[in-house]
Design a protein around this motif. Structure first.
Motif, short mmCIF file in Angstrom:
data_model
loop_
_atom_site.label_atom_id
_atom_site.label_comp_id
_atom_site.label_asym_id
_atom_site.label_seq_id
_atom_site.Cartn_x
_atom_site.Cartn_y
_atom_site.Cartn_z
N GLY A 166 42.64 44.43 35.98
CA GLY A 166 42.98 43.47 36.62
C GLY A 166 42.71 42.23 36.32
N ASN A 172 37.84 44.26 37.28
CA ASN A 172 38.00 44.70 35.77
C ASN A 172 36.62 43.80 35.21
OD1 ASN A 172 38.90 45.40 33.43
ND2 ASN A 172 40.68 44.15 33.25
N TYR A 184 41.99 48.58 30.42
CA TYR A 184 41.89 49.29 31.31
C TYR A 184 41.17 50.40 31.11
CZ TYR A 184 46.19 46.92 33.08
OH TYR A 184 47.03 46.28 33.57
N ARG A 321 46.12 47.32 39.01
CA ARG A 321 44.43 46.72 39.02
C ARG A 321 43.74 47.84 39.81
NH1 ARG A 321 45.29 41.87 43.40
NH2 ARG A 321 45.27 43.24 45.29
#
Length: 329
Positions: A166, A172, A184, A321
């Motif tokens: 995100g 994140n 990610y 996200r």
């Protein structure tokens, strides 16, 4: 990858007494999960909502009393009240941002009305608040709005869960580091768990050994294939943080990174040309990894640490996200 919450002083972060998000915890099949409340496409635990409502109403001491005994042992009521009061000056509202529920740990995040401050609550399987994180937020709108030129498909089959991802540090943790800002960390979950059986065995994790595919055509420019997989929830390999990795050059200044692959699983070598959907290797638990997962990102160069991460333009207009699932065809 583990995340450690530490105290940086009043008005920054309050120390918490909870397990790391990526740490697997064995859950009894008879354990009752905290009740959740729907909020649009998101959910949150009722306990977390009650805690934040008390903060919003200025009842900081009441909020504190909802926390676990372990939290209270680490943070006194006076410290909590003083820390939150200093951090929340000028605050008008907390807006729910994301909800994550994996392996018996529940995480809810909020941002303030200006997206300048963030709040994270950790809740255990009994609904008790075990951790509170207060953090100033920094944004990078120029790069947030600069997506990859190519459109990328999911680099796997089936449905995968965004453990970290995100455009802020709450959802994140990579976001603070320019070279990994839009990375990610992806796992697979079933019935709220990322594993079935013995959590100390890689083979128990649904992601372990799953096929990792090329999300776009490209040339292989780097492969590491001989790093041992870690024992889950044990020591991580900080000396070789990416673990086994494949890097693709897509030919337009964009490079895909696939990290933490299974030892010996790479199906490609440097110089190979691959097409979209081709098999690259298998998901593993090598490098700076606490359980089997895929670290995926796109950058503007092939050197992971000296290149800049680029926000991925996903197929079907996805903007995943933390807490979201990425479906593959």
């Amino acid at each position: 990858m583990k995340k450690v919450w530490i105290s940086l002083g009043v008005g920054a972060i309050l120390l918490t007494g909870c397990a790391t998000q990526s740490e697997a915890t064995a859950i009894s099949s008879t354990t009752e999960s905290p009740k959740k409340k729907e909020e649009g496409a998101k959910t949150m635990t009722v306990q977390a909502e009650s805690f934040v409502q008390a903060l919003h109403d200025g009842k900081i001491e009441d909020a504190y009393e909802q926390s676990s005994s372990s939290f209270k042992q680490q943070v006194s009521k006076a410290q909590f009240v003083e820390g939150y009061a200093a951090f929340s000056k000028g605050l008008k509202s907390w807006n729910h941002h994301s909800h994550t529920s994996v392996n018996g740990s529940y995480y809810d995040t909020w941002v303030d009305q200006d997206a300048k401050r963030g709040l994270v609550l950790a809740t255990d399987e009994k609904g008790i608040i075990t951790g509170v994180l207060l953090k100033p937020l920094q944004s990078y709108p120029d790069t947030d709005n600069a997506l990859t030129k190519l459109v990328y498909s999911a680099p796997f089959t089936g449905e995968w869960y965004v453990s970290w991802g995100g455009q802020n540090v709450l959802s994140n943790y990579h976001y603070e580091v320019e070279s990994q800002r839009y990375a990610y960390d992806l796992i697979q979950i079933k019935d709220g768990l990322s594993y079935k059986g013995d959590p100390a065995k890689n083979e128990s994790y649904f992601a372990f050994g799953q096929e990792i595919l090329a999300p776009q055509a490209g040339s292989v420019v780097h492969v590491v294939n001989d790093i041992k997989d870690n024992v889950p929830v044990g020591a991580m390999n900080a000396q070789q943080p990416a673990g086994n990795v494949v890097i693709l050059d897509h030919g337009n200044g964009e490079f895909s990174y696939f990290a933490h692959l299974k030892e010996g699983s790479a199906k490609v070598k440097v110089g190979d040309r691959v097409q979209k959907g081709d098999l690259l290797g298998l998901c593993g638990n090598s490098g700076n990894s606490s359980e089997p997962h895929l670290h995926y990102q796109v950058s503007d160069g092939k050197d992971l640490y000296n290149s800049k991460s680029i926000r991925v333009q996903w197929e079907n207009g996805l903007n995943p996200r933390q807490g979201d699932s990425i479906p593959a065809k």
